[in-house]
Design a protein around this motif. Structure first.
Motif, mmCIF file in Angstrom:
data_model
loop_
_atom_site.group_PDB
_atom_site.id
_atom_site.type_symbol
_atom_site.label_atom_id
_atom_site.label_comp_id
_atom_site.label_asym_id
_atom_site.label_seq_id
_atom_site.Cartn_x
_atom_site.Cartn_y
_atom_site.Cartn_z
ATOM 1 N N GLU A 75 0.934 -1.069 0.288
ATOM 2 C CA GLU A 75 0.217 0.122 -0.149
ATOM 3 C C GLU A 75 0.709 1.311 0.159
ATOM 4 O O GLU A 75 0.340 2.148 -0.646
ATOM 5 C CB GLU A 75 -0.997 -0.182 0.984
ATOM 6 C CG GLU A 75 -2.098 -1.404 1.084
ATOM 7 C CD GLU A 75 -3.071 -0.969 2.173
ATOM 8 O OE1 GLU A 75 -4.112 -1.139 1.548
ATOM 9 O OE2 GLU A 75 -2.299 -1.634 3.655
ATOM 10 N N ARG A 84 -4.122 -7.773 6.360
ATOM 11 C CA ARG A 84 -2.614 -6.765 6.170
ATOM 12 C C ARG A 84 -1.416 -7.665 6.869
ATOM 13 O O ARG A 84 -1.986 -8.667 7.904
ATOM 14 C CB ARG A 84 -2.399 -5.449 7.123
ATOM 15 C CG ARG A 84 -2.664 -4.318 6.281
ATOM 16 C CD ARG A 84 -3.048 -3.221 6.548
ATOM 17 N NE ARG A 84 -3.387 -2.091 5.536
ATOM 18 C CZ ARG A 84 -4.926 -2.322 5.423
ATOM 19 N NH1 ARG A 84 -5.791 -3.547 6.120
ATOM 20 N NH2 ARG A 84 -5.450 -1.669 4.693
ATOM 21 N N LYS A 111 -1.050 -6.039 1.776
ATOM 22 C CA LYS A 111 -2.151 -6.617 1.974
ATOM 23 C C LYS A 111 -2.482 -7.456 0.836
ATOM 24 O O LYS A 111 -1.986 -6.984 0.324
ATOM 25 C CB LYS A 111 -2.647 -4.624 2.134
ATOM 26 C CG LYS A 111 -5.032 -5.557 2.037
ATOM 27 C CD LYS A 111 -5.271 -4.409 1.239
ATOM 28 C CE LYS A 111 -6.949 -5.016 1.820
ATOM 29 N NZ LYS A 111 -7.934 -3.857 1.433
ATOM 30 N N ASP A 149 -4.728 -8.468 -1.516
ATOM 31 C CA ASP A 149 -5.831 -8.000 -1.713
ATOM 32 C C ASP A 149 -7.377 -9.007 -2.580
ATOM 33 O O ASP A 149 -7.394 -8.846 -2.211
ATOM 34 C CB ASP A 149 -5.131 -7.804 -2.975
ATOM 35 C CG ASP A 149 -5.982 -5.799 -3.520
ATOM 36 O OD1 ASP A 149 -6.971 -5.660 -2.450
ATOM 37 O OD2 ASP A 149 -6.258 -6.327 -4.520
#
Length: 136
Positions: A65, A106, A120, A122
């Motif tokens: 991120e 995370r 993260k 995703d």
């Protein structure tokens, strides 16, 4: 006190991980690493593992991120590891952090460089159990 997340592992994955950690010539640290994971693990039958959890041979997309960089990794057993092809050794810092993690979480790990990274989770692009493959 360090807050550790619960991770979900399948019985088959645990049995295979134990086998790899105990195999002749295996680094003694593998068992310590595995014990650390097992301390926070909830072990479930392969048919009960949620589809949003990373299991062995799952392919996951992660996002840094901070930089926006995306990476896709498959968590594999040591003999199948090939970092250049995105096949991540489960006994690496990121492999162990990823195993049992849920989509949207995370994950924190410290790579060999020594600087803690946070990625993260995703998407899970492929999970053997969700695909009804209990042999992978």
């Amino acid at each position: 006190m360090k807050k550790t997340k619960t991770c979900y592992l399948t019985e088959l994955d645990v049995a295979r991980l134990e086998k790899h950690a105990a195999s002749p010539g295996a680094d003694a640290r593998l068992q310590d690493m595995l014990d650390e994971v097992l301390e926070r693990a909830v072990i479930v039958d392969a048919r009960e593992i949620p589809a949003n959890v990373v299991t062995m041979n799952s392919q996951a997309m992660l996002v840094d991120e901070t930089s926006g960089e995306e990476m896709t990794w498959t968590v594999v057993y040591p003999p199948d590891a090939d970092f250049t092809h995105g096949r991540l050794n489960v006994f690496s810092p990121v492999g162990l952090a990823l195993l049992g993690a849920k989509r949207g979480e995370r994950i924190r790990f410290t790579p060999p460089s020594g600087t803690q990274k946070v990625l993260k989770l995703d998407k899970i692009l492929f999970q053997p159990e969700a695909a009804d493959d209990f042999t992978l």
